[in-house]
Design a protein around this motif. Structure first.
Motif, mmCIF file in Angstrom:
data_model
loop_
_atom_site.group_PDB
_atom_site.id
_atom_site.type_symbol
_atom_site.label_atom_id
_atom_site.label_comp_id
_atom_site.label_asym_id
_atom_site.label_seq_id
_atom_site.Cartn_x
_atom_site.Cartn_y
_atom_site.Cartn_z
ATOM 1 N N PRO A 73 0.803 -1.230 0.000
ATOM 2 C CA PRO A 73 0.000 0.000 0.000
ATOM 3 C C PRO A 73 0.834 1.278 0.000
ATOM 4 O O PRO A 73 0.373 2.297 -0.515
ATOM 5 N N ILE A 77 -1.281 3.904 -1.945
ATOM 6 C CA ILE A 77 -2.216 4.629 -1.069
ATOM 7 C C ILE A 77 -1.990 6.151 -1.133
ATOM 8 O O ILE A 77 -2.957 6.906 -1.215
ATOM 9 N N ALA A 80 -3.646 7.307 -4.157
ATOM 10 C CA ALA A 80 -5.096 7.144 -4.002
ATOM 11 C C ALA A 80 -5.654 8.276 -3.146
ATOM 12 O O ALA A 80 -6.740 8.792 -3.422
ATOM 13 N N GLU A 81 -4.889 8.682 -2.132
ATOM 14 C CA GLU A 81 -5.356 9.762 -1.263
ATOM 15 C C GLU A 81 -5.391 11.084 -2.017
ATOM 16 O O GLU A 81 -6.335 11.854 -1.907
ATOM 17 N N ILE A 86 -9.026 6.983 -2.944
ATOM 18 C CA ILE A 86 -9.017 6.315 -1.648
ATOM 19 C C ILE A 86 -10.440 6.075 -1.149
ATOM 20 O O ILE A 86 -10.684 5.129 -0.393
ATOM 21 N N ILE A 89 -11.704 2.928 -2.883
ATOM 22 C CA ILE A 89 -10.847 1.840 -2.382
ATOM 23 C C ILE A 89 -11.219 1.514 -0.932
ATOM 24 O O ILE A 89 -11.401 0.356 -0.551
ATOM 25 N N GLY A 90 -11.355 2.561 -0.127
ATOM 26 C CA GLY A 90 -11.705 2.369 1.286
ATOM 27 C C GLY A 90 -13.054 1.697 1.460
ATOM 28 O O GLY A 90 -13.242 0.881 2.365
ATOM 29 N N SER A 119 -9.350 6.410 5.836
ATOM 30 C CA SER A 119 -8.553 7.575 5.444
ATOM 31 C C SER A 119 -9.264 8.846 5.915
ATOM 32 O O SER A 119 -10.456 8.828 6.218
ATOM 33 N N GLN A 122 -12.365 9.694 3.979
ATOM 34 C CA GLN A 122 -13.546 8.903 4.372
ATOM 35 C C GLN A 122 -14.145 9.434 5.662
ATOM 36 O O GLN A 122 -15.354 9.551 5.798
#
Ligand code: C2E
Ligand code: CA
Ligand code: CA
Ligand code: CA
Length: 276
Positions: A73, A77, A80-81, A86, A89-90, A119, A122
């Motif tokens: 990750p 990650i 993705a953030e 993210i 994905i989350g 994250s 989220q």
């Protein structure tokens, strides 16, 4: 000098281009990974020191890349953030972790609760509680089998965080603060947060045997959690000596290579069979 300046500019410009191109490619590949179901979860056991029982599985995402193999990750990650990916994905991670835990129960295993990393993006979603409730309903998992890990940096807005955490807690899930000690830490707000557990960051645990400052920090965090009636888990425990130190300082739980690395589904099943 003029010539050199222009070359530098061109070099810089082409580096910038390739960096943004790389990001774009990464983003497209990640989107494809989500669509093609290339993400997988590994589960790292958490052990209660006193009873030596497995008390949790932290779900950690990996990317089973068709050419590059298992990608950790740390390599995707952050992208993705940045890109916002993210969030899907989350959501996939949350649903998959709950589905797997329920599935294990149906197969006759006794899986410990699963911890899922949330994250900041989220956590800042206003409908997060609704989404979590929906996943629990959809998968049939008992809320007591789900722990959500948030980081201190997600809780900058204290009032919002208190509300959000209360809503989540009302579902019956457990809340832990991940990487504790590395973020903006005002201890006074911790008191106001309805949290259950602190996860001591591995950067403090790594050198407890050699660095008296780290040893003091870890011992104080553990003492503080006892006063606040919170559970405490030490991350990144790799040696017997670290385990002894934590045990003598009355830390509840450990997670780390000393006990087990993150495990594939099959390896987690073997471990549960051995221990049942
Ligand atoms: P984290 O949440 O702090 O997870 C713990 C990381 O420490 C994991 O790395 C784990 O493999 C590693 N670790 C465990 N025991 C030891 C040990 O004894 N020594 C050392 N040196 N490392 C140990 P991993 O799986 O590569 O994950 C890295 C980070 O990626 C996670 O750190 C988390 O921040 C993020 N991440 C992973 N899965 C997810 C996810 O589903 N959602 C989000 N938002 N982030 C995730
Ligand atoms: Ca975590
Ligand atoms: Ca809300
Ligand atoms: Ca952590």
């Amino acid at each position: 000098a003029k010539e050199k300046g222009r070359n530098n500019y061109q070099l810089f410009n082409s580096q910038m281009k390739s960096a943004s191109l790389e990001k774009l490619t990464m983003e497209q590949e990640l989107r494809r990974a989500i669509a093609k179901d290339e993400l997988v979860l590994y589960y790292q056991p958490q052990m209660d020191i006193a009873s030596q029982r497995i008390v949790g599985f932290e779900a950690l995402v990996r990317w089973a890349h068709p050419e590059r193999g298992i990608v950790s990750p740390g390599h995707f990650i952050p992208f993705a953030e940045e890109s916002g990916l993210i969030v899907p994905i989350g959501e996939w991670v949350l649903k998959e972790a709950c589905r797997q835990n329920k599935h294990w129960q149906e197969q006759g295993y006794s899986p410990p609760p699963v911890s899922v990393n949330l994250s900041t993006r989220q956590f800042l979603q206003h409908n997060l509680t609704g989404k979590v409730a929906e996943v629990l309903e959809l998968t049939g998992l008992d809320a007591a089998q789900l722990e959500l890990e948030i980081t201190e940096s997600s809780t900058m807005d204290v009032e919002y965080s208190i509300d959000q955490l209360h809503e989540l807690k009302n579902l019956g899930v457990t809340i832990s603060i991940d990487d504790f000690g590395t973020g903006y830490s005002s201890l006074s707000y911790l008191k106001k947060f309805p949290i259950d557990k602190l996860k001591i960051d591995q950067s403090f645990v790594r050198d407890i045997m050699t660095d008296p400052n780290d040893a003091a920090i870890v011992a104080s965090i553990i003492a503080m959690t006892r006063h606040m009636k919170l559970k405490v888990i030490a991350e990144g425990v790799e040696t017997e000596e670290q385990l002894q130190f934590l045990y003598h300082n009355r830390c509840d739980e450990i997670q780390g290579y000393y006990f087990s690395p993150p495990l594939s589904v099959e390896a987690a099943e073997l471990l549960m069979k051995e221990r049942m």
